[in-house]
Scaffold this motif. Sequence first.
Motif, short mmCIF file in Angstrom:
data_model
loop_
_atom_site.label_atom_id
_atom_site.label_comp_id
_atom_site.label_asym_id
_atom_site.label_seq_id
_atom_site.Cartn_x
_atom_site.Cartn_y
_atom_site.Cartn_z
N PHE A 23 0.83 -1.21 0.00
CA PHE A 23 0.00 0.00 0.00
C PHE A 23 0.87 1.25 0.00
O PHE A 23 0.67 2.16 -0.82
CB PHE A 23 -0.94 -0.01 1.21
N ILE A 24 1.83 1.28 0.90
CA ILE A 24 2.72 2.45 1.00
C ILE A 24 3.54 2.61 -0.29
O ILE A 24 3.68 3.71 -0.81
CB ILE A 24 3.63 2.35 2.24
N GLY A 25 4.06 1.50 -0.79
CA GLY A 25 4.83 1.56 -2.04
C GLY A 25 4.02 2.09 -3.20
O GLY A 25 4.49 2.91 -4.01
N GLU A 26 2.77 1.65 -3.28
CA GLU A 26 1.91 2.11 -4.37
C GLU A 26 1.53 3.58 -4.19
O GLU A 26 1.46 4.33 -5.17
CB GLU A 26 0.66 1.23 -4.43
N MET A 27 1.31 4.00 -2.95
CA MET A 27 1.00 5.41 -2.70
C MET A 27 2.20 6.30 -3.05
O MET A 27 2.04 7.38 -3.62
CB MET A 27 0.59 5.63 -1.24
N ILE A 28 3.40 5.83 -2.72
CA ILE A 28 4.62 6.58 -3.05
C ILE A 28 4.76 6.74 -4.57
O ILE A 28 5.22 7.77 -5.06
CB ILE A 28 5.87 5.91 -2.44
N SER A 29 4.33 5.71 -5.30
CA SER A 29 4.44 5.79 -6.76
C SER A 29 3.39 6.70 -7.39
O SER A 29 3.38 6.89 -8.60
CB SER A 29 4.37 4.39 -7.38
N GLY A 30 2.49 7.25 -6.55
CA GLY A 30 1.52 8.22 -7.04
C GLY A 30 0.14 7.66 -7.32
O GLY A 30 -0.70 8.36 -7.89
N SER A 31 -0.11 6.43 -6.94
CA SER A 31 -1.43 5.85 -7.18
C SER A 31 -2.45 6.36 -6.17
O SER A 31 -2.09 6.84 -5.10
CB SER A 31 -1.36 4.32 -7.08
N ASP A 32 -3.72 6.18 -6.51
CA ASP A 32 -4.78 6.57 -5.59
C ASP A 32 -4.99 5.46 -4.55
O ASP A 32 -4.41 4.38 -4.65
CB ASP A 32 -6.07 6.90 -6.32
N VAL A 33 -5.84 5.74 -3.58
CA VAL A 33 -6.07 4.81 -2.47
C VAL A 33 -6.66 3.49 -2.98
O VAL A 33 -6.28 2.41 -2.52
CB VAL A 33 -6.98 5.45 -1.40
N GLN A 34 -7.59 3.57 -3.93
CA GLN A 34 -8.24 2.35 -4.43
C GLN A 34 -7.23 1.43 -5.12
O GLN A 34 -7.21 0.22 -4.88
CB GLN A 34 -9.36 2.72 -5.39
N ARG A 35 -6.40 1.98 -5.97
CA ARG A 35 -5.40 1.16 -6.67
C ARG A 35 -4.37 0.61 -5.67
O ARG A 35 -3.93 -0.53 -5.79
CB ARG A 35 -4.71 1.97 -7.75
N SER A 36 -4.00 1.42 -4.69
CA SER A 36 -3.05 0.97 -3.67
C SER A 36 -3.63 -0.17 -2.84
O SER A 36 -2.93 -1.14 -2.53
CB SER A 36 -2.68 2.14 -2.75
N ALA A 37 -4.91 -0.07 -2.51
CA ALA A 37 -5.57 -1.14 -1.75
C ALA A 37 -5.65 -2.41 -2.58
O ALA A 37 -5.45 -3.53 -2.05
CB ALA A 37 -6.96 -0.71 -1.33
N LYS A 38 -5.90 -2.28 -3.87
CA LYS A 38 -5.97 -3.45 -4.75
C LYS A 38 -4.60 -4.13 -4.85
O LYS A 38 -4.50 -5.36 -4.78
CB LYS A 38 -6.46 -3.02 -6.13
N ALA A 39 -3.54 -3.35 -4.98
CA ALA A 39 -2.19 -3.91 -5.02
C ALA A 39 -1.86 -4.59 -3.69
O ALA A 39 -1.22 -5.64 -3.67
CB ALA A 39 -1.17 -2.81 -5.31
N SER A 40 -2.33 -4.02 -2.60
CA SER A 40 -2.10 -4.61 -1.27
C SER A 40 -2.79 -5.95 -1.15
O SER A 40 -2.24 -6.90 -0.58
CB SER A 40 -2.62 -3.67 -0.19
N LEU A 41 -3.99 -6.05 -1.68
CA LEU A 41 -4.69 -7.34 -1.70
C LEU A 41 -3.90 -8.36 -2.51
O LEU A 41 -3.77 -9.52 -2.12
CB LEU A 41 -6.10 -7.16 -2.27
N GLY A 42 -3.34 -7.90 -3.61
CA GLY A 42 -2.49 -8.77 -4.43
C GLY A 42 -1.27 -9.28 -3.67
O GLY A 42 -0.85 -10.41 -3.84
N ALA A 43 -0.72 -8.43 -2.81
CA ALA A 43 0.43 -8.85 -2.00
C ALA A 43 0.05 -9.98 -1.06
O ALA A 43 0.79 -10.95 -0.89
CB ALA A 43 0.98 -7.66 -1.20
#
Length: 161
Positions: free
Chosen positions: A112-132
């Motif tokens: 989640f933090i990594g995706e937020m740092i890359s500039g993604s929104d909360v929804q995309r970050s949460a989706k990537a986190s679920l993938g993790a």
Amino acid sequence: MDILGWVLIIALFVIGMAGAIFPILPAAVAVYGAFFVYGWFFGFESFNWFFWTIQTLIVVALFVSDYAVSAWGVKRFGGSRPSIIGSTIGIIIGPFVIPGIGLIIGPFLGAFIGEMISGSDVQRSAKASLGAVVGLFTSSVITVILQLVMIILFFVWIAMF
């Protein structure tokens, strides 16, 4: 001495299987180490180059799959490279910071933090986190299966030779 040898071998197998669930334990290395313990206590005569080659290839596959499957989970759910890195850091740090559930929360927050740092929104970050988390569980299943193959092969091998 035979009893001590078998106790150590079984203990290493148990540590290896526990390492499939708790990545901070040296899963594949413990199972692989059990073969050396057997050799030191009972002799290496049972093991030939074919046995060592198969077991070594499985260990390499375990190391590669641990990273690749976790990364696949993040990527499959739309994560970027920073979320993969964050997930990996979370897998390592999470269990120490939050014992018990840190194993799941660590990679989730890391991605989640990594995706937020890359500039993604909360929804995309949460989706990537679920993938993790999906990648972590998938990797654990693969680890259990491959380590069981290693252990079964070991017992079959010593029974045959």
